[in-house]
Design an enzyme around this catalytic site. Structure first.
Site, PDB file in Angstrom:
ATOM      1  N   TRP A 292       3.886  -1.489  -3.008  1.00  0.00           N
ATOM      2  CA  TRP A 292       4.651  -2.113  -2.050  1.00  0.00           C
ATOM      3  C   TRP A 292       6.139  -2.764  -2.062  1.00  0.00           C
ATOM      4  O   TRP A 292       6.339  -3.229  -0.664  1.00  0.00           O
ATOM      5  CB  TRP A 292       3.384  -3.433  -2.190  1.00  0.00           C
ATOM      6  CG  TRP A 292       4.152  -3.605  -3.726  1.00  0.00           C
ATOM      7  CD1 TRP A 292       2.440  -3.489  -4.938  1.00  0.00           C
ATOM      8  CD2 TRP A 292       5.217  -5.218  -4.582  1.00  0.00           C
ATOM      9  NE1 TRP A 292       3.672  -4.463  -6.445  1.00  0.00           N
ATOM     10  CE2 TRP A 292       4.556  -4.247  -5.940  1.00  0.00           C
ATOM     11  CE3 TRP A 292       5.552  -4.963  -4.343  1.00  0.00           C
ATOM     12  CZ2 TRP A 292       5.395  -5.424  -6.768  1.00  0.00           C
ATOM     13  CZ3 TRP A 292       7.153  -5.881  -5.106  1.00  0.00           C
ATOM     14  CH2 TRP A 292       6.363  -6.242  -5.789  1.00  0.00           C
TER      15      TRP A 292
ATOM     16  N   PRO B  23      -1.754   3.191   0.839  1.00  0.00           N
ATOM     17  CA  PRO B  23      -1.091   2.059   0.690  1.00  0.00           C
ATOM     18  C   PRO B  23      -1.096   1.224  -0.977  1.00  0.00           C
ATOM     19  O   PRO B  23      -2.939   0.950  -1.001  1.00  0.00           O
ATOM     20  CB  PRO B  23      -1.047   1.488   1.817  1.00  0.00           C
ATOM     21  CG  PRO B  23      -2.175   1.636   2.461  1.00  0.00           C
ATOM     22  CD  PRO B  23      -2.967   2.971   1.915  1.00  0.00           C
ATOM     23  N   ALA B  24      -0.321   0.272  -0.743  1.00  0.00           N
ATOM     24  CA  ALA B  24      -0.456  -0.874  -2.293  1.00  0.00           C
ATOM     25  C   ALA B  24      -1.453  -2.503  -1.039  1.00  0.00           C
ATOM     26  O   ALA B  24      -1.155  -2.302   0.141  1.00  0.00           O
ATOM     27  CB  ALA B  24       0.954  -1.501  -2.597  1.00  0.00           C
TER      28      ALA B  24
ATOM     29  N   GLY C  72       4.480   4.683  -8.561  1.00  0.00           N
ATOM     30  CA  GLY C  72       4.451   2.680  -8.921  1.00  0.00           C
ATOM     31  C   GLY C  72       4.426   3.180 -10.390  1.00  0.00           C
ATOM     32  O   GLY C  72       5.522   3.213 -10.968  1.00  0.00           O
ATOM     33  N   SER C  73       4.654   1.974 -10.640  1.00  0.00           N
ATOM     34  CA  SER C  73       4.394   1.514 -12.549  1.00  0.00           C
ATOM     35  C   SER C  73       4.176   2.515 -13.344  1.00  0.00           C
ATOM     36  O   SER C  73       3.482   3.736 -13.044  1.00  0.00           O
ATOM     37  CB  SER C  73       3.562   0.895 -13.038  1.00  0.00           C
ATOM     38  OG  SER C  73       2.551   1.021 -12.725  1.00  0.00           O
TER      39      SER C  73
ATOM     40  N   GLU D  15       6.434   9.072  -9.944  1.00  0.00           N
ATOM     41  CA  GLU D  15       7.808   8.374  -9.671  1.00  0.00           C
ATOM     42  C   GLU D  15       7.538   7.370 -10.321  1.00  0.00           C
ATOM     43  O   GLU D  15       7.002   6.571  -9.782  1.00  0.00           O
ATOM     44  CB  GLU D  15       8.286   8.588  -8.305  1.00  0.00           C
ATOM     45  CG  GLU D  15       9.912   8.445  -8.457  1.00  0.00           C
ATOM     46  CD  GLU D  15      10.454   7.118  -8.314  1.00  0.00           C
ATOM     47  OE1 GLU D  15      10.593   6.050  -9.369  1.00  0.00           O
ATOM     48  OE2 GLU D  15      10.488   6.499  -7.065  1.00  0.00           O
TER      49      GLU D  15
ATOM     50  N   CYS E  57      12.772   0.295  -8.860  1.00  0.00           N
ATOM     51  CA  CYS E  57      12.491   1.186  -9.732  1.00  0.00           C
ATOM     52  C   CYS E  57      14.224   1.950 -10.234  1.00  0.00           C
ATOM     53  O   CYS E  57      14.364   1.802 -11.328  1.00  0.00           O
ATOM     54  CB  CYS E  57      11.631   2.208  -9.699  1.00  0.00           C
ATOM     55  SG  CYS E  57      12.281   3.134  -8.090  1.00  0.00           S
TER      56      CYS E  57
ATOM     57  N   GLU F 144      10.728  -3.332 -17.978  1.00  0.00           N
ATOM     58  CA  GLU F 144      10.933  -3.277 -16.513  1.00  0.00           C
ATOM     59  C   GLU F 144      10.158  -4.727 -16.012  1.00  0.00           C
ATOM     60  O   GLU F 144       9.064  -5.164 -15.863  1.00  0.00           O
ATOM     61  CB  GLU F 144      10.563  -1.898 -15.818  1.00  0.00           C
ATOM     62  CG  GLU F 144      10.293  -2.582 -14.007  1.00  0.00           C
ATOM     63  CD  GLU F 144       9.920  -0.734 -13.643  1.00  0.00           C
ATOM     64  OE1 GLU F 144      10.326  -0.317 -12.233  1.00  0.00           O
ATOM     65  OE2 GLU F 144       8.858  -0.669 -13.305  1.00  0.00           O
TER      66      GLU F 144
END
Length: 475
Positions: free
Chosen positions: A145, A170-171, A222-223, A242, A276, A376
């Site tokens: 997002w 998508p998110a 994402g995470s 990624e 990120c 993070e």
């Protein structure tokens, strides 16, 4: 949802509300997809894959170029929807994301036309060998997002150009602006089933997509935690993951401190720190720390304006969602409880339409055991940890396990290069912000770190989601 060339409702009646993080208002609702919807999307993508794969790369490039032109035509509409749904400032950031989106499609189109094969020698003089690349088939893309348009497009644009059919999830919190973007793709003229769009929760539709036997490759941005789950569920498929990072930003004692402090504004406060590549750990030499800190505080007060993202004067908008804001609270609170000194900010701004507006936050006397140093944060933070040598900085950077991006500031380029070659990171900037990237270059985490595998950018995705094929002709 858009499946097999048609806008469709989910087989479920459930809906997801899209709530603007800046106003708190419901701006749209989208379908909450389920496994049946993923089955339909994969089926459509499989039926379309052979014809799209066998089409001329020049034809595929024409469709991609048309999409890029339509995106440019709808620049203002897409940017405003992005600001409303994601929260980033319209003038400072949203228009830039749409412009980069245009670039991803135009680059993918040109790369598709330039893809070539070879004619290797055979051990037998009566044979001829052809070697060229073919698409995988069906590629699933799951995007975050924070950059709703470009983080998806950096994967699915080159995947499409390579001849794959695509399913994009998508998110959920930015599905509304993503759906608006899909309307542009529909007008571009992708054949039925080539591009499919399913909205829903990651644990439901994302999981189903990753595990589906009809999917040949998965691209995820994402995470770290979600990436680990996807790697497991998509085992056996080609993967690009990624994932996260904490952007270690090193300031050595010979650095141009003004340049370094200016770079912090972009490293920590672009997209309210929700990147990120954000600088989330500042390793500053003890000989210049106080001077550097003073500069950062001064520049933050002068240049960071938190507020309504639609206002031209705003340089930083709200965090996107409550989970992200809660993590900001937790990491700052943990740091202060363990002895960090709160220099500026540290809480959510009051008097605004929602509670998602986090103040630009600067912390001194940070130590490695704090969450804000080792994890993070994904918020507007500048945690400063004092170092006494280059080697100490390198050891700390490699200790935390992330391997995405880093930056070092020094007037000695040989020293900067030595740092770059020693840290376990896929991308290192010398005398530039961690948030500096160029779309035509390969970007991703160092293998074996928490930051994922594979690369996006340039021809990386096109190559990852295609594979070599050999044909031998016996004369």
């Amino acid at each position: 949802m858009y499946i097999d060339g048609q806008w469709q409702s989910s087989s479920s009646i459930d809906r997801i509300q899209s709530i603007s993080p800046s106003s708190g208002k419901v701006i749209a609702t989208v379908s909450r997809g389920n496994t049946a919807d993923i089955d339909r999307a994969v089926g459509a993508a499989r039926r379309a894959s052979k014809a799209w794969a066998s089409a001329s790369p020049f034809y595929r490039a024409e469709v991609m170029i048309k999409a890029s032109q339509l995106i440019a035509d709808e620049r203002d509409t897409l940017a405003r929807a992005l600001t409303d749904d994601q929260g980033k400032p319209l003038v400072k950031e949203a228009y830039d994301e749409v412009d980069e989106l245009v670039l991803y499609f135009s680059m993918a189109a040109e790369d598709a036309k330039r893809q070539s094969g070879t004619m290797p020698h055979s051990v037998d003089p009566t044979r001829r060998v052809l070697q060229y690349r073919v698409p995988l088939g069906v590629v699933g893309v799951i995007s975050p997002w924070n950059w709703p348009y470009t983080m998806g497009a950096e994967v699915f644009a080159p995947a499409l150009a390579a001849g794959n059919s695509v399913i994009w999830i998508p998110a959920p919190s930015t599905a509304a602006c993503s759906a608006l973007l899909v309307e542009v793709f529909v007008e571009a003229g992708f054949p039925e089933g080539v591009f499919n769009f399913v909205t829903g929760l990651g644990a439901e539709v994302g999981d189903a997509l990753c595990a589906h036997p009809g999917v040949d490759g998965i691209g995820f941005v994402g995470s770290v935690a979600t990436g680990e789950k996807i790697a497991y569920r998509a085992a056996g498929k080609k993967q690009i993951l990624e994932l996260g990072g904490n952007g270690p930003f090193v300031v050595l004692e010979d650095a141009d401190l003004e340049k370094a402090a200016r770079a912090v504004m972009d490293a920590s406060f672009l997209c309210a720190g929700q990147s990120c590549t954000a600088g989330e750990l500042f390793l500053v030499h003890k000989g210049v720390k106080e001077e550097f800190l003073e500069m950062v505080v001064s520049m933050t007060k002068e240049s960071i304006n938190l507020g309504d993202p639609f206002s031209p004067e705003t340089t930083m908008g709200p965090l996107n969602n409550e989970a992200c804001a809660d993590k900001f609270d937790e990491h700052v609170g943990d740091a202060v409880a363990k002895g960090a000194r709160l220099v500026q900010g540290g809480k959510r701004e009051g008097g605004l339409p929602t509670t998602l507006y986090a103040q630009a936050t600067i912390l001194d006397s940070v130590s490695p055991d704090m969450l804000i140093a080792s994890s993070e944060t994904f918020g507007p933070v500048v945690p400063i940890l004092e170092i006494s040598s280059d080697q100490e900085a390198i050891s700390l950077v490699n200790r935390f396990g992330f391997g995405l991006t880093s930056a070092v500031f020094t007037t000695d380029l040989a020293r900067g290069l030595a740092y770059a070659e020693s840290v376990e990171a896929g991308w290192v900037n010398v005398n530039a912000s961690t948030n500096l990237w160029e779309s035509h270059l390969p970007f991703g985490g160092r293998s074996g770190t928490l930051s994922g595998r594979g690369r996006v950018g340039g021809t990386s995705v096109l190559e990852a989601f295609s594979e070599p094929k050999v044909v031998i002709l016996q004369l």
